[in-house]
Design an enzyme around this catalytic site. Structure first.
Site, PDB file in Angstrom:
ATOM      1  N   ASP A 178       0.854  -1.200   0.000  1.00 13.12           N
ATOM      2  CA  ASP A 178       0.000   0.000   0.000  1.00 13.12           C
ATOM      3  C   ASP A 178       0.879   1.236   0.000  1.00 13.12           C
ATOM      4  O   ASP A 178       1.834   1.306   0.777  1.00 13.12           O
ATOM      5  CB  ASP A 178      -0.849   0.125   1.269  1.00 13.12           C
ATOM      6  N   ASP A 200      -0.940  -3.020  -4.075  1.00 15.69           N
ATOM      7  CA  ASP A 200      -2.120  -2.896  -3.210  1.00 15.69           C
ATOM      8  C   ASP A 200      -2.706  -1.506  -3.429  1.00 15.69           C
ATOM      9  O   ASP A 200      -2.535  -0.931  -4.493  1.00 15.69           O
ATOM     10  CB  ASP A 200      -1.763  -3.160  -1.738  1.00 15.69           C
ATOM     11  N   ASP A 201      -3.388  -0.948  -2.417  1.00 13.38           N
ATOM     12  CA  ASP A 201      -3.994   0.367  -2.601  1.00 13.38           C
ATOM     13  C   ASP A 201      -2.928   1.425  -2.857  1.00 13.38           C
ATOM     14  O   ASP A 201      -1.861   1.413  -2.249  1.00 13.38           O
ATOM     15  CB  ASP A 201      -4.774   0.773  -1.350  1.00 13.38           C
ATOM     16  N   HIS A 222      -4.502  -1.434  -6.490  1.00 10.60           N
ATOM     17  CA  HIS A 222      -5.941  -1.505  -6.240  1.00 10.60           C
ATOM     18  C   HIS A 222      -6.637  -0.157  -6.318  1.00 10.60           C
ATOM     19  O   HIS A 222      -7.817  -0.054  -6.020  1.00 10.60           O
ATOM     20  CB  HIS A 222      -6.210  -2.146  -4.873  1.00 10.60           C
ATOM     21  N   ARG A 253     -12.554   3.439  -5.187  1.00 15.25           N
ATOM     22  CA  ARG A 253     -13.249   2.400  -4.418  1.00 15.25           C
ATOM     23  C   ARG A 253     -13.609   2.900  -3.025  1.00 15.25           C
ATOM     24  O   ARG A 253     -12.841   3.620  -2.394  1.00 15.25           O
ATOM     25  CB  ARG A 253     -12.310   1.191  -4.317  1.00 15.25           C
ATOM     26  N   LYS A 255     -14.822   0.763   0.307  1.00 15.09           N
ATOM     27  CA  LYS A 255     -15.151  -0.590   0.769  1.00 15.09           C
ATOM     28  C   LYS A 255     -15.393  -0.566   2.266  1.00 15.09           C
ATOM     29  O   LYS A 255     -14.604  -0.013   3.041  1.00 15.09           O
ATOM     30  CB  LYS A 255     -14.058  -1.591   0.386  1.00 15.09           C
TER      31      LYS A 255
END
Ligand code: NAG
Ligand code: NAG
Ligand code: NAG
Length: 362
Positions: A178, A200-201, A222, A253, A255
């Site tokens: 991340d 990742d993010d 991501h 996103r 989540k």
């Protein structure tokens, strides 16, 4: 006598403020941080040790050479910095985490190796600019600033982690890299951030308020995420503007964890963002995390999610441009999506009736 003491006291204060500390090895740190100017020359941080800067208020840090971190399986952090009203000038130099020593395709939680975080944390405020972070073992920055902080011109380059290695069973060796985990308590601005091929993010906003993420470039990974929102987390007043997401799983996103309660995401404004080349979703708002489009929970209230100006999604064939999976009654109010323009991709999957102004321009 009194005068002499006073002069001596003033001189002591003066010297603490005016001195310049120089760091050329980890052993120099303790003396250098007693000064409010700290110059850092190129050096190697010994394996298993942290480069920790606990700074006086108002300190200026000048990075004058590249820093390399020794290789050892341990929890880290490799680097941390605290201090209020700090000016950190990376001057384009590199912090090299030697991620290839740790990467095994399994990331931070389940990997066979323990991977230290690179970390920027604590009650730090001020500005942090122009640093390159190369090959991070796992997560890179975590931010929980207590006073305003601006991060600008930081590049994270984990492109080497996209390749498989002998431990990763054909998958990218880097995982959970991340760029940014945010849980801030005061305004935070991130601009000119560039995340090249993270796994990742690009940014994950877990909690916090008054956050501006603008003019950044994320590729691989991501995407730009709010969440995963867990019990008690509050995210509000977020502006995500003029960013480019040019490849990876998702563009934008939100989540929320299906079982989470007493949590909320409110007042998120997207403007001027460009999303292309994604393989998962252009925009995913999902209350079923860790499932994707599974049974949503309803314990996290989402409200005020708006798209203004022009946000342009160019979505590859077969990819879902927009999916919204709200729990029962947990998405609230009217969301104005007049500023979202989508081309390409397959059909959207949206279960929330409160969205207005959104029309696909296929
Ligand atoms: C922050 O530090 C600078 C010196 O780098 C100083 O001039 C300024 O007054 C400080 N601001 C606050 C709010 O402490
Ligand atoms: C929202 O965030 C912006 C940017 O930090 C700030 O200027 C503004 O005051 C915040 N608004 C509220 C209501 O907190
Ligand atoms: C709800 O979350 C807030 C933090 O956002 C916390 O202060 C509060 O105690 C929580 N309430 C319950 C009932 O858990």
């Amino acid at each position: 006598m009194l005068t002499k003491t006073l002069v001596f006291a003033l001189l002591s204060v003066e010297s603490a403020w005016a001195c310049t500390g120089t760091i050329s090895a980890l052993t120099d740190v303790a003396a250098a941080v007693a000064c409010t100017i700290v110059n850092v020359n190129s050096f190697t941080v010994p394996a298993g040790q942290s480069f920790t800067l606990n700074l006086l208020a108002g300190t200026t840090v000048n990075i004058l050479g590249d820093i390399t971190f020794g290789e050892k399986q341990w929890g880290g952090p490799l680097f941390s910095i605290t201090g209020s009203n700090v000016t950190f000038n990376g001057n384009g130099h590199t912090f090299n985490g030697n991620g290839q020593f740790y990467w095994d395709g399994k990331g931070s939680s389940s990997g066979a190796t323990t991977k230290p975080r690179v970390s920027y944390q604590g009650q730090t405020s001020g500005t942090f600019s122009n640093l390159v972070v190369l090959n991070s073992p796992a997560q890179v920055f975590s931010v929980d600033n207590a006073a305003p902080l601006t991060i600008s011109g930081v590049t994270i380059d984990d492109s080497l982690g996209d390749q498989a290695n002998s431990l990763s069973a054909g998958k990218p060796a880097g995982a959970n890299t991340d760029g940014f985990d945010v849980g801030n308590q005061a305004p935070l601005t991130v601009t000119g951030w560039c995340h090249r091929q993270n796994q990742d993010d690009c940014i994950a906003i877990n909690s916090g308020t008054s956050i501006t993420f603008t003019g950044n470039h994320c590729s691989g990974g991501h995407g730009i995420s709010i969440g995963s929102i867990d019990t008690g987390d509050v995210v509000s007043n977020v502006t995500i503007s003029n960013n480019i997401v040019s490849s990876g799983a998702n563009g934008l996103r939100i989540k929320t964890i299906a079982t989470a309660t007493n949590a909320s995401v409110s007042d998120v404004t997207y403007s001027g963002n460009t999303v292309s080349g994604v393989t998962g979703f252009g925009l995913l708002i999902d209350q079923s995390y860790p499932s994707t489009l599974g049974t949503p929970g309803s314990g996290v209230i989402i409200s005020g999610i708006n798209f203004v100006g022009t946000n342009a999604f160019t979505i590859p064939a077969g990819v879902t441009p927009v999916a919204v999976n709200c729990g029962s009654g947990s998405c609230q109010g009217t969301w104005n999506w007049a500023g979202l323009k989508v081309s390409g991709g397959s059909a959207d999957e949206i279960n929330y009736a409160g969205i207005t102004g959104f029309s696909e321009s296929d």
